[in-house]
Design a protein around this motif. Structure first.
Motif, PDB file in Angstrom:
ATOM      1  N   GLY A 145     -32.301  36.296  43.253  1.00 31.06           N
ATOM      2  CA  GLY A 145     -33.201  36.681  44.320  1.00 31.06           C
ATOM      3  C   GLY A 145     -32.538  36.824  45.666  1.00 31.06           C
ATOM      4  N   ARG A 146     -31.230  36.781  45.691  1.00 29.84           N
ATOM      5  CA  ARG A 146     -30.492  36.918  46.954  1.00 29.84           C
ATOM      6  C   ARG A 146     -29.982  38.379  47.040  1.00 29.84           C
ATOM      7  N   THR A 147     -30.959  39.221  47.334  1.00 29.22           N
ATOM      8  CA  THR A 147     -30.690  40.672  47.302  1.00 29.22           C
ATOM      9  C   THR A 147     -29.619  41.085  48.302  1.00 29.22           C
ATOM     10  N   GLU A 148     -29.640  40.461  49.484  1.00 26.19           N
ATOM     11  CA  GLU A 148     -28.661  40.838  50.512  1.00 26.19           C
ATOM     12  C   GLU A 148     -27.226  40.593  50.033  1.00 26.19           C
ATOM     13  N   MET A 149     -27.014  39.418  49.435  1.00 26.72           N
ATOM     14  CA  MET A 149     -25.673  39.111  48.906  1.00 26.72           C
ATOM     15  C   MET A 149     -25.340  40.034  47.733  1.00 26.72           C
ATOM     16  N   GLY A 150     -26.359  40.351  46.957  1.00 25.53           N
ATOM     17  CA  GLY A 150     -26.148  41.277  45.843  1.00 25.53           C
ATOM     18  C   GLY A 150     -25.686  42.627  46.335  1.00 25.53           C
ATOM     19  N   ASN A 151     -26.325  43.080  47.428  1.00 26.44           N
ATOM     20  CA  ASN A 151     -25.928  44.374  47.994  1.00 26.44           C
ATOM     21  C   ASN A 151     -24.519  44.333  48.579  1.00 26.44           C
ATOM     22  N   ARG A 152     -24.179  43.168  49.184  1.00 21.52           N
ATOM     23  CA  ARG A 152     -22.833  43.034  49.741  1.00 21.52           C
ATOM     24  C   ARG A 152     -21.775  43.172  48.635  1.00 21.52           C
ATOM     25  N   TYR A 153     -22.024  42.496  47.511  1.00 24.24           N
ATOM     26  CA  TYR A 153     -21.040  42.573  46.422  1.00 24.24           C
ATOM     27  C   TYR A 153     -21.079  43.935  45.721  1.00 24.24           C
ATOM     28  N   LEU A 154     -22.218  44.602  45.851  1.00 23.64           N
ATOM     29  CA  LEU A 154     -22.256  45.974  45.343  1.00 23.64           C
ATOM     30  C   LEU A 154     -21.372  46.868  46.200  1.00 23.64           C
ATOM     31  N   ASP A 155     -21.443  46.612  47.529  1.00 23.32           N
ATOM     32  CA  ASP A 155     -20.533  47.340  48.429  1.00 23.32           C
ATOM     33  C   ASP A 155     -19.083  46.981  48.135  1.00 23.32           C
ATOM     34  N   SER A 156     -18.862  45.683  47.884  1.00 30.10           N
ATOM     35  CA  SER A 156     -17.499  45.240  47.550  1.00 30.10           C
ATOM     36  C   SER A 156     -17.011  45.913  46.267  1.00 30.10           C
ATOM     37  N   THR A 157     -17.951  46.092  45.326  1.00 27.78           N
ATOM     38  CA  THR A 157     -17.599  46.780  44.067  1.00 27.78           C
ATOM     39  C   THR A 157     -17.144  48.204  44.346  1.00 27.78           C
ATOM     40  N   MET A 158     -17.916  48.877  45.196  1.00 24.75           N
ATOM     41  CA  MET A 158     -17.582  50.263  45.533  1.00 24.75           C
ATOM     42  C   MET A 158     -16.229  50.347  46.234  1.00 24.75           C
ATOM     43  N   MET A 159     -15.982  49.376  47.133  1.00 23.75           N
ATOM     44  CA  MET A 159     -14.703  49.367  47.853  1.00 23.75           C
ATOM     45  C   MET A 159     -13.551  49.065  46.899  1.00 23.75           C
ATOM     46  N   ALA A 160     -13.766  48.106  45.993  1.00 22.77           N
ATOM     47  CA  ALA A 160     -12.717  47.748  45.024  1.00 22.77           C
ATOM     48  C   ALA A 160     -12.411  48.931  44.108  1.00 22.77           C
ATOM     49  N   ASN A 161     -13.483  49.615  43.666  1.00 24.98           N
ATOM     50  CA  ASN A 161     -13.280  50.790  42.811  1.00 24.98           C
ATOM     51  C   ASN A 161     -12.570  51.909  43.572  1.00 24.98           C
ATOM     52  N   LYS A 162     -12.948  52.026  44.864  1.00 28.52           N
ATOM     53  CA  LYS A 162     -12.310  53.047  45.683  1.00 28.52           C
ATOM     54  C   LYS A 162     -10.823  52.774  45.834  1.00 28.52           C
ATOM     55  N   ARG A 163     -10.508  51.474  46.112  1.00 24.04           N
ATOM     56  CA  ARG A 163      -9.078  51.109  46.251  1.00 24.04           C
ATOM     57  C   ARG A 163      -8.331  51.364  44.953  1.00 24.04           C
ATOM     58  N   TYR A 164      -8.961  51.007  43.844  1.00 22.65           N
ATOM     59  CA  TYR A 164      -8.316  51.213  42.536  1.00 22.65           C
ATOM     60  C   TYR A 164      -8.110  52.705  42.273  1.00 22.65           C
TER      61      TYR A 164
END
Length: 570
Positions: A334-353
């Protein structure tokens, strides 16, 4: 990792004291590579620990020994060692590459394929690891694969491992079709105690290729082939890895019940082996499965352990797989904000990769373009050189043809002048010969006439002397030449030479003349007296007068015209 593979190759079969001073190279003399591979490992192991001066001196000593004993393979082996030594000690890569190229070429000429393959392998490693010139590395690997086709695992025990290297390079750059092509060549080799580990590696990478393209059935098939290998040590090392990959295949297919025990076994073995990267790889899907099963505490525990293992291993690329799991965990909590942050982190990690991997692809593509441009430039330079050479050759050909033509013309003119000079000489000689013949004929005719006159004189004296004197003159006359048919033929031949064509012209102009009349006119031409002519013809003067009269009548000559003048006019 590739550099480690080369180094481990030199040592993984080593046993005993590497620093032994026993000259083991003597035992390698005239042995095929398959029989001396372990001794080569030991020798490399001893020499690599020496400083450059000692290592070079030792290598030269062994090379000299090999040449003295006619072992080309062992002599070239020392060149290969020195190139490897320079590479391992960070010496000039260009120098190493040149030396390795020379070794590969010489080995190919002598059909020493194991040496050729190993030299190419080291070149590919320099390009891949040290210079990051992936396109050049691929060219070397492709060349190595072609040479590997000329050998078998008996002659060259490293065949599976080296073919794996080619397949893995394509797998690394996500060219799975070509990776599968070369890896299948690896697994076609029969298992031995020497290549068992390499075969297991080939099966595993082949399975990963099929995993990447979504063919999980074939992926599991090749992973299970590892269990069918005969070497227990191989299975002990590779089965946990294969088990984890089978579990990951089930995870990707969302068959979580099948996946969990296999991933847990892989995790346990990885932790026992201290392989943090592999352990993180097992924990990430296990954490996601726990979230799916609503076991959020267990999932969080696994997430935290995965983070720790990634940090220890330094394999930050795994974060692109962990971040979406963490995003899902926070969202589920239920911590949607943190979920969205890690979703952004996922996108950034995938972008770096992706950027990192794209940079490799771009680098390889650029290197390929550079290589092509270099080849085009080289080809252009060669073409220009050929064009210049061709132009020069055309000029040389033109000048040669011109010189040839001028020479032919000169020789022709010279020959023409020589022929003309020869003709002039021949004509001159002919004229001189004719003049000589004419002079000779005249002399002979004069002599002939003198003989006739001499006969007439003798006959006249014979009439005026006594019988005794007459007998002497008669004998003298007999000794002289008498006018006979043969004498006449001789006279006629001499006359023709002195007065060419006279008789022919006479007969053509006056065809009604008899032979006696023709003789008469020839004698008239000589200006002989009637008495001399009568004597020469062998008739009396009265008969000669009758012939003369008849001839004048036929020719309508008046009495006052000289017969000689008439003869001269013909």
């Amino acid at each position: 990792m590739p550099r480690f593979l080369i180094f481990s190759y030199l040592f993984f079969c080593c046993c005993g004291n590497l620093f032994s001073q026993n000259p083991r190279y003597r035992e390698m003399l005239h042995k095929p590579y398959s029989e001396k591979i372990h001794q080569i490992d030991l020798l490399y192991g001893r020499l690599i620990m020496l400083d450059s001066v000692q290592a070079l001196e030792k290598a030269k000593k062994i090379k000299a020994f090999a040449k003295e004993n006619g072992d080309e393979s062992l002599a070239l082996e020392m060149d290969l060692f020195w190139a490897y030594y320079l590479t391992e000690n960070g010496e000039n890569q260009k120098k190493s590459l040149r030396l390795l190229s020379h070794i590969a070429t010489e080995a190919a000429e002598k059909k020493l394929y194991p040496l050729q393959i190993r030299a190419i392998r080291v070149r590919s490693t320099i390009y891949w690891v040290d210079l990051k010139q992936y396109d050049n590395a691929f060219e070397e690997l492709i060349t190595m694969a072609k040479v590997l086709e000329k050998t078998n695992a008996t002659e060259y025990p490293d065949k599976v491992r080296d073919m794996n290297k080619v397949g893995y390079a394509y797998y690394y750059f996500q060219d799975y079709e070509k990776a599968i092509h070369y890896l299948k060549k690896s697994i076609a080799v029969e298992e031995t105690g020497f290549n068992s580990l390499a075969l297991a590696g080939a099966y595993n990478t082949l399975a990963l290729c099929y995993q990447k393209i979504g063919d999980f059935e074939k992926s599991n098939y090749y992973l299970q082939k590892i269990a069918s290998l005969q070497e227990e040590e191989t299975k002990k090392i590779w089965m946990p890895i294969a088990t984890g990959n089978v579990g990951y295949n089930y995870f990707l297919q969302k068959e979580y019940e099948k996946a969990v025990p296999l991933l847990q076994l892989d995790l346990k073995e990885a932790e026992n082996d201290g392989d943090c990267g592999r352990a993180a790889g097992a924990l990430i899907p296990l954490a996601e499965i726990a979230i799916h099963n609503k076991k959020l505490d267990l999932a969080w525990e696994r997430i935290q352990k995965a983070l720790a293992y990634i940090s220890r291993s330094g394999q930050s690329d795994r974060l692109r797989l962990l971040y979406p799991v963490m995003s899902k965990w926070y969202t589920t909590k239920g911590r949607t904000e943190m979920g969205n942050r890690y979703l952004d982190s996922t996108m950034m990690a995938n972008k770096r990769y992706d950027e990192k991997f794209s940079a490799l692809k771009i680098m390889r593509a650029q290197q390929k373009i550079n290589a092509q441009e270099q080849k085009l430039e080289t080809a252009r330079a060669v073409l220009e050189k050929k064009e210049l050479t061709s132009e020069r050759n055309r000029w040389i050909l033109f000048m040669s043809i011109l010189c040839f033509i001028l020479t032919i013309l000169y020789l022709f003119q010279k020959r023409k002048r020589e022929l003309k000079a020869l003709e002039l000489r021949l004509a001159k000689n002919k004229l001189e010969k004719k003049a000589q013949e004419l002079e000779m004929a005249s002399v002979k005719l004069e002599n002939f006439t003198k003989r006739i006159k001499e006969k007439n004189r003798l006959l006249k004296e014979l009439q005026n002397h006594s019988d005794e004197k007459a007998a002497q003159l008669t004998e003298q006359l007999r000794e002289s030449t008498i006018l006979t048919p043969r004498d006449w033929d001789e006279f006629q031949n001499l006359f023709e030479q002195a007065y060419p064509g006279f008789i022919q012209r006479l007969t053509e102009k006056h065809p009604h003349l008899t032979t006696s009349e023709i003789r008469f006119f020839t004698l008239s031409k000589l200006g002989l007296s009637a008495q001399d002519m009568a004597a020469m013809i062998g008739v009396s003067q009265n008969t000669l007068q009758v012939t003369m009269h008849r001839a004048r009548k036929k020719l309508n000559l008046p009495d006052n015209r000289s017969l000689k003048n008439m003869a001269d006019s013909i």
